[in-house]
Design an enzyme around this catalytic site. Structure first.
Site, PDB file in Angstrom:
ATOM      1  CG  HIS A  56      45.271  42.487  33.614  1.00  0.00           C
ATOM      2  ND1 HIS A  56      46.413  43.104  34.080  1.00  0.00           N
ATOM      3  CD2 HIS A  56      44.528  42.216  34.708  1.00  0.00           C
ATOM      4  CE1 HIS A  56      46.351  43.218  35.395  1.00  0.00           C
ATOM      5  NE2 HIS A  56      45.227  42.680  35.810  1.00  0.00           N
ATOM      6  N   GLY A  82      41.001  35.112  35.767  1.00  0.00           N
ATOM      7  CA  GLY A  82      42.246  34.362  35.661  1.00  0.00           C
ATOM      8  C   GLY A  82      42.416  33.340  36.776  1.00  0.00           C
ATOM      9  CE  LYS A  99      49.185  36.196  40.783  1.00  0.00           C
ATOM     10  NZ  LYS A  99      48.441  37.315  41.265  1.00  0.00           N
ATOM     11  CB  SER A 157      51.200  39.794  40.097  1.00  0.00           C
ATOM     12  OG  SER A 157      50.715  40.694  41.090  1.00  0.00           O
ATOM     13  CB  SER A 158      49.230  44.878  39.133  1.00  0.00           C
ATOM     14  OG  SER A 158      48.305  44.547  38.121  1.00  0.00           O
TER      15      SER A 158
HETATM   16  P1  AMP Z   1      43.514  42.252  39.007  1.00  0.00           P
HETATM   17  O1  AMP Z   1      43.726  43.435  38.124  1.00  0.00           O
HETATM   18  O2  AMP Z   1      44.745  41.795  39.700  1.00  0.00           O
HETATM   19  O3  AMP Z   1      42.331  42.405  39.915  1.00  0.00           O
HETATM   20  O4  AMP Z   1      43.142  41.040  38.027  1.00  0.00           O
HETATM   21  C1  AMP Z   1      42.087  41.148  37.113  1.00  0.00           C
HETATM   22  C2  AMP Z   1      41.844  39.812  36.457  1.00  0.00           C
HETATM   23  O5  AMP Z   1      43.021  39.390  35.778  1.00  0.00           O
HETATM   24  C3  AMP Z   1      41.516  38.705  37.473  1.00  0.00           C
HETATM   25  O6  AMP Z   1      40.532  37.850  36.920  1.00  0.00           O
HETATM   26  C4  AMP Z   1      42.834  37.998  37.609  1.00  0.00           C
HETATM   27  O7  AMP Z   1      42.707  36.653  37.993  1.00  0.00           O
HETATM   28  C5  AMP Z   1      43.377  38.105  36.202  1.00  0.00           C
HETATM   29  N1  AMP Z   1      44.841  37.939  36.219  1.00  0.00           N
HETATM   30  C6  AMP Z   1      45.736  38.605  36.983  1.00  0.00           C
HETATM   31  N2  AMP Z   1      46.969  38.139  36.766  1.00  0.00           N
HETATM   32  C7  AMP Z   1      46.857  37.146  35.853  1.00  0.00           C
HETATM   33  C8  AMP Z   1      47.786  36.254  35.220  1.00  0.00           C
HETATM   34  N3  AMP Z   1      49.091  36.290  35.481  1.00  0.00           N
HETATM   35  N4  AMP Z   1      47.301  35.363  34.338  1.00  0.00           N
HETATM   36  C9  AMP Z   1      45.974  35.304  34.051  1.00  0.00           C
HETATM   37  N5  AMP Z   1      45.057  36.111  34.610  1.00  0.00           N
HETATM   38  C10 AMP Z   1      45.488  37.020  35.491  1.00  0.00           C
END
Ligand code: AMP
Length: 281
Positions: free
Chosen positions: A37, A147, A149, A185-186
């Site tokens: 993030h 991301g 990811k 990853s969270s």
């Molecule tokens: P999330 O909080 O999991 O919904 O992710 C929020 C944003 O962060 C999304 O655009 C994800 O693709 C990005 N993101 C999550 N993990 C990663 C990572 N390891 N590297 C880059 N971007 C990430």
């Protein structure tokens, strides 16, 4: 850094910023921030005048029996991390701010939402597209940062923006990984030490598959079989899907050519992880 919890206040603030010709960059997240993030926030801080980070665990994108209730939430730590990375405004609405009781509209991106992650998690991408659309309306970003990811999610957001004529550019940034390769990853915090160790096979297998393709293996089934074989050597890892597809359309490829996306989802114990790698053939 300002923290906004009300949708009306966020929309008013965004409107005033736009009238003052300040470019807004949005980083939509579900919180539990990590370096993945933060890389998006830092990129936004370089390229836009005002960086808005949304923290919202979106109930609409979780299916029945998924981890909505248990999803990690840590507002205090998120605020510290967001601030240090260059955030100007955190938008952290309560669920009722985004979905009032009479909320009844959704955004469905057909096709791309029905395969891979969408097939494994029915309704997931409808939830994602709906909340992203709503966040774009409230925050009015010139640029949104996502991301790799979540590669399929990024393609769906790009599709939605194009189809609906939303004036927001989507920037896709590379996956940030732990030193041993595991994609940040969270959900990684759900893993116990043995699961955490075995989870590294996912990245190793993806990298070996990419190497195999670069070395000249262009039969998708051969590559997928080798990938599956490697991943199932770890007893706590159970593959959900492995796919080698056209990176633009996510369509299956009879032979590997052009830009190929290798996408996988796997359970490690009771935690479901996704990862992907792109290869130019
Ligand atoms: P999330 O909080 O999991 O919904 O992710 C929020 C944003 O962060 C999304 O655009 C994800 O693709 C990005 N993101 C999550 N993990 C990663 C990572 N390891 N590297 C880059 N971007 C990430």
């Amino acid at each position: 850094m300002r923290v906004i919890k009300q949708t009306s206040e966020m929309a008013r603030t965004a409107g005033a910023l736009r009238r003052a010709h300040q470019t807004i960059g949005l980083v939509p997240t579900m919180g539990a921030l990590h370096d993945g993030h933060l890389s998006l926030i830092r990129a936004a801080a370089k390229q836009t005048r005002v960086v808005v980070v949304s923290l919202f665990v979106n109930p609409l994108q979780f299916g029945p029996g998924e981890d909505y209730d248990g999803y990690p939430r840590d507002l205090k730590q998120d605020l510290n991390l967001a601030k240090a990375a260059g955030t100007d405004i955190v938008f952290a609405p309560h669920v009722s701010q985004i979905y009032p009781a009479d909320f009844s509209t959704s955004v469905q991106v057909d096709g791309l939402s029905d395969i891979l992650e969408g097939q494994a998690r029915p309704g997931h991408f409808r939830g994602v597209a709906t909340v992203v659309m709503k966040l774009f309306q409230i925050v009015q970003p010139m640029v949104a940062y996502v991301g790799q990811k979540d590669y399929q999610q990024a393609l769906i957001i790009q599709r939605m923006v194009k189809d609906l004529g939303i004036p927001t550019a989507i920037r896709l940034l590379p996956t940030v990984r732990e030193p041993d390769g595991l994609a940040m990853s969270s959900r990684n915090r759900y893993l116990n030490p043995e699961e955490r160790r075995q989870a590294t096979v996912i990245t190793r297998a993806l990298r070996e598959a990419a190497d195999g393709i670069r070395a000249g293996e262009h039969n998708p089934k051969t590559v997928a079989d080798a990938l599956r074989h490697l991943m199932t050597r770890e007893p706590l890892v159970r593959i959900d899907y492995v796919a080698l597809v056209n990176a633009r359309t996510l369509a299956p490829l009879p032979r590997l050519t052009g830009r190929v996306a290798i996408l996988t989802a796997a359970w490690v114990g009771t935690t479901r992880l996704i990862d992907n790698i792109l290869v130019d053939v």
